[in-house]
Design a protein around this motif. Structure first.
Motif, PDB file in Angstrom:
ATOM      1  N   ALA A 154     -15.901 -11.467  -5.772  1.00 19.55           N
ATOM      2  CA  ALA A 154     -15.368 -12.477  -6.688  1.00 19.55           C
ATOM      3  C   ALA A 154     -14.251 -13.283  -6.031  1.00 19.55           C
ATOM      4  O   ALA A 154     -14.146 -14.511  -6.237  1.00 19.55           O
ATOM      5  CB  ALA A 154     -14.857 -11.801  -7.962  1.00 19.55           C
ATOM      6  N   ALA A 155     -13.417 -12.628  -5.252  1.00 19.78           N
ATOM      7  CA  ALA A 155     -12.339 -13.331  -4.557  1.00 19.78           C
ATOM      8  C   ALA A 155     -12.902 -14.308  -3.531  1.00 19.78           C
ATOM      9  O   ALA A 155     -12.431 -15.445  -3.410  1.00 19.78           O
ATOM     10  CB  ALA A 155     -11.410 -12.323  -3.887  1.00 19.78           C
ATOM     11  N   ARG A 156     -13.920 -13.878  -2.809  1.00 19.31           N
ATOM     12  CA  ARG A 156     -14.539 -14.772  -1.833  1.00 19.31           C
ATOM     13  C   ARG A 156     -15.150 -15.987  -2.522  1.00 19.31           C
ATOM     14  O   ARG A 156     -15.023 -17.115  -2.050  1.00 19.31           O
ATOM     15  CB  ARG A 156     -15.600 -14.016  -1.041  1.00 19.31           C
ATOM     16  CG  ARG A 156     -15.033 -12.996  -0.059  1.00 19.31           C
ATOM     17  CD  ARG A 156     -16.111 -12.139   0.567  1.00 19.31           C
ATOM     18  NE  ARG A 156     -17.138 -12.962   1.224  1.00 19.31           N
ATOM     19  CZ  ARG A 156     -18.222 -12.478   1.816  1.00 19.31           C
ATOM     20  NH1 ARG A 156     -18.429 -11.169   1.814  1.00 19.31           N
ATOM     21  NH2 ARG A 156     -19.094 -13.275   2.388  1.00 19.31           N
ATOM     22  N   VAL A 205      -4.017 -16.795 -10.402  1.00 16.58           N
ATOM     23  CA  VAL A 205      -3.869 -17.167  -8.992  1.00 16.58           C
ATOM     24  C   VAL A 205      -4.368 -16.100  -8.023  1.00 16.58           C
ATOM     25  O   VAL A 205      -4.300 -16.288  -6.806  1.00 16.58           O
ATOM     26  CB  VAL A 205      -2.400 -17.525  -8.665  1.00 16.58           C
ATOM     27  CG1 VAL A 205      -1.920 -18.683  -9.529  1.00 16.58           C
ATOM     28  CG2 VAL A 205      -1.472 -16.319  -8.828  1.00 16.58           C
ATOM     29  N   GLY A 206      -4.862 -14.958  -8.538  1.00 23.91           N
ATOM     30  CA  GLY A 206      -5.332 -13.889  -7.658  1.00 23.91           C
ATOM     31  C   GLY A 206      -6.323 -12.988  -8.368  1.00 23.91           C
ATOM     32  O   GLY A 206      -6.441 -13.013  -9.603  1.00 23.91           O
ATOM     33  N   ILE A 207      -7.040 -12.184  -7.574  1.00 28.70           N
ATOM     34  CA  ILE A 207      -8.017 -11.220  -8.077  1.00 28.70           C
ATOM     35  C   ILE A 207      -7.483  -9.811  -7.829  1.00 28.70           C
ATOM     36  O   ILE A 207      -7.167  -9.440  -6.704  1.00 28.70           O
ATOM     37  CB  ILE A 207      -9.385 -11.383  -7.373  1.00 28.70           C
ATOM     38  CG1 ILE A 207      -9.938 -12.799  -7.587  1.00 28.70           C
ATOM     39  CG2 ILE A 207     -10.368 -10.327  -7.868  1.00 28.70           C
ATOM     40  CD1 ILE A 207     -10.317 -13.131  -9.010  1.00 28.70           C
ATOM     41  N   GLY A 208      -7.394  -9.017  -8.872  1.00 29.65           N
ATOM     42  CA  GLY A 208      -6.884  -7.654  -8.750  1.00 29.65           C
ATOM     43  C   GLY A 208      -5.967  -7.341  -9.929  1.00 29.65           C
ATOM     44  O   GLY A 208      -5.837  -8.153 -10.848  1.00 29.65           O
ATOM     45  N   GLU A 209      -5.432  -6.220  -9.994  1.00 26.86           N
ATOM     46  CA  GLU A 209      -5.260  -5.291  -8.881  1.00 26.86           C
ATOM     47  C   GLU A 209      -6.530  -4.471  -8.719  1.00 26.86           C
ATOM     48  O   GLU A 209      -7.060  -3.938  -9.669  1.00 26.86           O
ATOM     49  CB  GLU A 209      -4.021  -4.476  -9.207  1.00 26.86           C
ATOM     50  CG  GLU A 209      -3.833  -3.131  -8.744  1.00 26.86           C
ATOM     51  CD  GLU A 209      -2.457  -2.557  -9.134  1.00 26.86           C
ATOM     52  OE1 GLU A 209      -2.071  -1.566  -8.504  1.00 26.86           O
ATOM     53  OE2 GLU A 209      -1.789  -3.079 -10.047  1.00 26.86           O
TER      54      GLU A 209
END
Length: 258
Positions: A116-118, A87-91
């Protein structure tokens, strides 16, 4: 209900006692946990936990202080972002405390995660340590506001918080805010708009008072929330409800109903 918006449950101290960890979450009304990817070799274990338990979700990424380790390409991050429990990119982010010298490799990795998040439409989970101005500069330069995200385990000044808020980011508080000497951070916790506030443990690290120095776990996010609520002069139930709503607004791919 509460959500632990940042934890590392694949680490041995917690993975070896997962039944207890989950029972303690339930006993403290912690309904969900977001498990954070920090390097490529350990990422499959993070994703597997999210696949195994309906109230766990995962992120994919490489921590800024991981230098000598296989990395993800931008396309690989975007591909992993398609997984239903990611559900997210990171940390991701910058860390000038653990890493010294020419850190352009770190900034380029950060830019790659932002791209990548964009592309994937998922929010960023950002780490910054002794690098706040450069972190904000890269965020602005790379268009991080188009992805959104959270400044996790926030320990910076109100001015840094304002910079992140202006980019549409959330601010997450860990057990550090409960420490007696965290005077400036407590003031930030009072001032962050309620609709942009998250709570986390960063377990197994940074256990809040009264468990400081012990192994942290998601159940202890209740102590973080209670302290922030006290600082803001509000009921724990109201802070819990707001921070939980914020989590599911930011990490929109996660399901509140498991």
């Amino acid at each position: 209900m509460l959500v632990d918006s940042h934890c590392h449950l694949n680490f041995p101290d917690l993975a070896s006692r997962m039944d207890d960890v989950r029972a303690n979450m339930a006993a403290n009304a912690v309904s969900h946990a977001l498990l954070i990817g920090v390097n490529r070799p350990d990422y499959p274990a993070v994703r597997a936990l999210a696949e195994q338990y309906d109230n766990f979700y995962a992120t994919v990424g490489v921590h800024p202080d991981v230098q000598d380790s296989p990395d993800f390409s931008e396309d690989e991050l975007v591909a992993e972002a398609q997984h239903p429990k990611v559900v997210g990119i990171g940390e991701t982010g910058l860390d000038y405390y653990w890493c010294k010298g020419d850190l352009e490799w770190q900034r380029e990795r950060f830019r790659r995660h932002i791209r990548a998040a964009r592309r994937s439409g998922l929010p960023l989970v950002i780490h910054t340590r002794e690098s706040a101005q450069d972190t904000l500069a890269v965020m602005r330069e790379a268009g991080a506001e188009q992805a959104g995200g959270v400044m996790h385990c926030f320990t910076e000044s109100w001015e840094v918080a304002e910079g992140a808020l202006e980019l549409g980011f959330y601010i997450s508080f860990s057990g550090i805010v409960t420490f007696k000497n965290a005077t400036a951070l407590k003031e930030v916790a009072r001032r962050v708009p309620l609709e942009r506030l998250l709570v986390e443990t960063d377990s197994p690290y940074l256990a809040p008072m009264p468990h400081r120095g012990k192994t942290n776990e998601p159940a202890y996010v209740r102590h973080v929330a209670a302290h922030v609520a006290e600082l803001r002069g509000m009921a724990l139930e109201d802070l819990a409800a707001a921070s939980t709503d914020n989590f599911f607004t930011l990490f929109a791919k996660a399901s509140r109903g498991h």
